[in-house]
Design a protein around this motif. Sequence first.
Motif, PDB file in Angstrom:
ATOM      1  N   MET A   1       4.461 -67.001 -15.194  1.00 48.18           N
ATOM      2  CA  MET A   1       5.624 -66.252 -14.719  1.00 48.18           C
ATOM      3  C   MET A   1       5.156 -64.892 -14.225  1.00 48.18           C
ATOM      4  N   SER A   2       5.152 -64.677 -12.898  1.00 51.80           N
ATOM      5  CA  SER A   2       4.640 -63.443 -12.337  1.00 51.80           C
ATOM      6  C   SER A   2       5.649 -62.310 -12.450  1.00 51.80           C
ATOM      7  N   ALA A   3       6.958 -62.603 -12.331  1.00 51.19           N
ATOM      8  CA  ALA A   3       7.982 -61.587 -12.487  1.00 51.19           C
ATOM      9  C   ALA A   3       8.226 -61.340 -13.976  1.00 51.19           C
ATOM     10  N   LEU A   4       8.844 -60.187 -14.282  1.00 49.65           N
ATOM     11  CA  LEU A   4       9.148 -59.896 -15.677  1.00 49.65           C
ATOM     12  C   LEU A   4      10.191 -60.865 -16.239  1.00 49.65           C
ATOM     13  N   ALA A   5      11.006 -61.405 -15.367  1.00 51.93           N
ATOM     14  CA  ALA A   5      11.991 -62.403 -15.784  1.00 51.93           C
ATOM     15  C   ALA A   5      12.262 -63.320 -14.612  1.00 51.93           C
ATOM     16  N   GLU A   6      12.706 -64.532 -14.903  1.00 53.82           N
ATOM     17  CA  GLU A   6      13.025 -65.465 -13.826  1.00 53.82           C
ATOM     18  C   GLU A   6      14.184 -66.354 -14.215  1.00 53.82           C
ATOM     19  N   ALA A   7      14.913 -66.748 -13.191  1.00 52.48           N
ATOM     20  CA  ALA A   7      15.994 -67.712 -13.351  1.00 52.48           C
ATOM     21  C   ALA A   7      15.534 -69.017 -12.735  1.00 52.48           C
ATOM     22  N   ALA A  31      32.111 -77.525  -2.226  1.00 50.84           N
ATOM     23  CA  ALA A  31      31.204 -76.788  -3.099  1.00 50.84           C
ATOM     24  C   ALA A  31      31.319 -75.308  -2.771  1.00 50.84           C
ATOM     25  N   VAL A  32      31.771 -74.524  -3.727  1.00 53.88           N
ATOM     26  CA  VAL A  32      31.956 -73.095  -3.510  1.00 53.88           C
ATOM     27  C   VAL A  32      30.632 -72.383  -3.780  1.00 53.88           C
ATOM     28  N   VAL A  33      30.054 -71.819  -2.721  1.00 59.04           N
ATOM     29  CA  VAL A  33      28.730 -71.198  -2.820  1.00 59.04           C
ATOM     30  C   VAL A  33      28.796 -69.714  -2.499  1.00 59.04           C
ATOM     31  N   LYS A  34      29.950 -69.116  -2.702  1.00 61.35           N
ATOM     32  CA  LYS A  34      30.090 -67.671  -2.508  1.00 61.35           C
ATOM     33  C   LYS A  34      29.214 -66.932  -3.510  1.00 61.35           C
ATOM     34  N   ALA A  35      29.055 -65.616  -3.282  1.00 58.73           N
ATOM     35  CA  ALA A  35      28.241 -64.767  -4.169  1.00 58.73           C
ATOM     36  C   ALA A  35      26.853 -65.362  -4.374  1.00 58.73           C
ATOM     37  N   ASP A  36      26.247 -65.757  -3.235  1.00 55.44           N
ATOM     38  CA  ASP A  36      24.927 -66.385  -3.250  1.00 55.44           C
ATOM     39  C   ASP A  36      24.876 -67.562  -4.211  1.00 55.44           C
ATOM     40  N   GLY A  37      25.873 -68.418  -4.092  1.00 55.75           N
ATOM     41  CA  GLY A  37      25.911 -69.596  -4.959  1.00 55.75           C
ATOM     42  C   GLY A  37      25.996 -69.218  -6.420  1.00 55.75           C
ATOM     43  N   PHE A  38      26.931 -68.284  -6.744  1.00 51.62           N
ATOM     44  CA  PHE A  38      27.081 -67.815  -8.131  1.00 51.62           C
ATOM     45  C   PHE A  38      25.736 -67.363  -8.696  1.00 51.62           C
ATOM     46  N   GLY A  39      24.916 -66.750  -7.833  1.00 52.95           N
ATOM     47  CA  GLY A  39      23.617 -66.261  -8.268  1.00 52.95           C
ATOM     48  C   GLY A  39      22.516 -67.297  -8.269  1.00 52.95           C
ATOM     49  N   HIS A  40      22.815 -68.521  -7.854  1.00 45.81           N
ATOM     50  CA  HIS A  40      21.838 -69.612  -7.890  1.00 45.81           C
ATOM     51  C   HIS A  40      21.093 -69.794  -6.569  1.00 45.81           C
ATOM     52  N   GLY A  41      21.537 -69.126  -5.515  1.00 45.66           N
ATOM     53  CA  GLY A  41      20.933 -69.320  -4.192  1.00 45.66           C
ATOM     54  C   GLY A  41      21.813 -70.209  -3.335  1.00 45.66           C
ATOM     55  N   ALA A  42      22.601 -69.598  -2.444  1.00 44.91           N
ATOM     56  CA  ALA A  42      23.638 -70.337  -1.723  1.00 44.91           C
ATOM     57  C   ALA A  42      23.080 -71.467  -0.872  1.00 44.91           C
ATOM     58  N   VAL A  43      22.017 -71.207  -0.149  1.00 48.11           N
ATOM     59  CA  VAL A  43      21.516 -72.210   0.798  1.00 48.11           C
ATOM     60  C   VAL A  43      21.000 -73.434   0.053  1.00 48.11           C
ATOM     61  N   ASP A 286      19.691 -56.053 -14.790  1.00 48.68           N
ATOM     62  CA  ASP A 286      19.277 -57.424 -14.507  1.00 48.68           C
ATOM     63  C   ASP A 286      20.369 -58.437 -14.820  1.00 48.68           C
ATOM     64  N   GLY A 287      21.476 -57.952 -15.377  1.00 49.96           N
ATOM     65  CA  GLY A 287      22.600 -58.838 -15.635  1.00 49.96           C
ATOM     66  C   GLY A 287      22.938 -59.074 -17.090  1.00 49.96           C
ATOM     67  N   ALA A 366      18.741 -58.721  -8.716  1.00 47.23           N
ATOM     68  CA  ALA A 366      17.721 -59.070  -7.724  1.00 47.23           C
ATOM     69  C   ALA A 366      16.308 -58.980  -8.279  1.00 47.23           C
ATOM     70  N   ARG A 367      16.109 -58.213  -9.362  1.00 50.42           N
ATOM     71  CA  ARG A 367      14.763 -58.123  -9.942  1.00 50.42           C
ATOM     72  C   ARG A 367      14.348 -59.409 -10.648  1.00 50.42           C
ATOM     73  N   VAL A 368      15.314 -60.257 -10.935  1.00 50.50           N
ATOM     74  CA  VAL A 368      15.020 -61.538 -11.582  1.00 50.50           C
ATOM     75  C   VAL A 368      14.645 -62.552 -10.499  1.00 50.50           C
TER      76      VAL A 368
END
Length: 380
Positions: A1-7, A31-43, A286-287, A366-368
């Motif tokens: 894990m290169s970042a301090l935290a990851e999802a 499929a509601v993908v607003k808010a960047d897919g509820f934080g999961h990555g919309a695309v 970070d949330g 975004a730091r995650v």
Amino acid sequence: MSALAEALIDLEAITSNVRTIASVTGTGLMAVVKADGFGHGAVKVARAALRAGASWLGVTSTAEALTLRDAGVTAPTLSWLHGPNDDFGMLIKSGVDVGVSTTTHLHAVADAARLLGAPAMVQLKADTGLSRNGAAGDDWPELVGWARKYEREGGIRVRGVWSHLADADLPGAPALTRQVAIFEEALRTARSAGLDPDLVHLANSAAALSAPRTRFDLCRIGIALYGVDPFGVSGPGEFGLHPAMTLRTSVVNVKRVPAGTGVSYGPEHVTGTPTTLALLPLGYADGLPRAAGGRAAVWLAGRRCPIVGRIAMDQCVVDAGDLPVTIGDPVVVFGPAEGDQHPPTVVEWARWADTNPHEILTGIGARVAREHLHGRARNS
């Protein structure tokens, strides 16, 4: 894990949830993908949901809709929250349906369509009791009347009529029955005005799973898409939804402290016995909600360990007791249970912070780092 935290985002969980919900509703799904897919990555979430059979995508803004289009996602998409001066021409050119709740917005969309020389696809929203967006009372007949006029002129096509429920997460609530009745009357008014929408939709996640009368042609699934039971059940619940996000980090500092040691700001927590404190590089930026300090827990060294003291902007402290914790040990902040591992769930974090799971998921900062997987995320 290169970042301090990851999802870790389990895309197979997304596809499984779509199929599970569709088997219950028997309708098309948005499929509601607003808010960047509820934080999961919309695309990536959009593509996974479409592969599983979702027929529509839902977003809030022009920017969110165009992000999907720029990524090559061409599926039918509804964008429903706009200022009257938004660039509706871009949405029309991109083949995005525009949610319309006022005559002011409808005139602006029709003007943009006229300038383009191409009709706009619109979906008219009725306010049935949520008192947010949507037209209610005398505004609704006026809105559908103007819509029919523009439709006859070829400037727009009313593809849908829809609304949003206020408390569908309370099965059997009288307000839900009232809203359905109001919506059905609004639909009759629209049809009496000469409109013939292809799509009628009212149900959100909770209603899709529990209120058959709300399903109509299409159900909009938000929180359930991401594997969170909309009725507040911490585990899979009766519908067998699979949480898609696992938030994890690792210990960055460890210290053994005596009884009477203050922890974090205040201090609001003082150790009652000698104990081991583990520092995590995650905070409210970070949330992790500051309000959850002193109530929340994480999965560390094979068991749940409490977060003690105030959660700071960038870090928080965990009381590991006498566990043999070392720097670098993995920590699961929330995620699905696997085998004998039972980390906290998003629902539990929401309870600890006196909020809903939506806020926890969309608040992951975004730091995650996000990593998208095509299999169950491992709690390690």
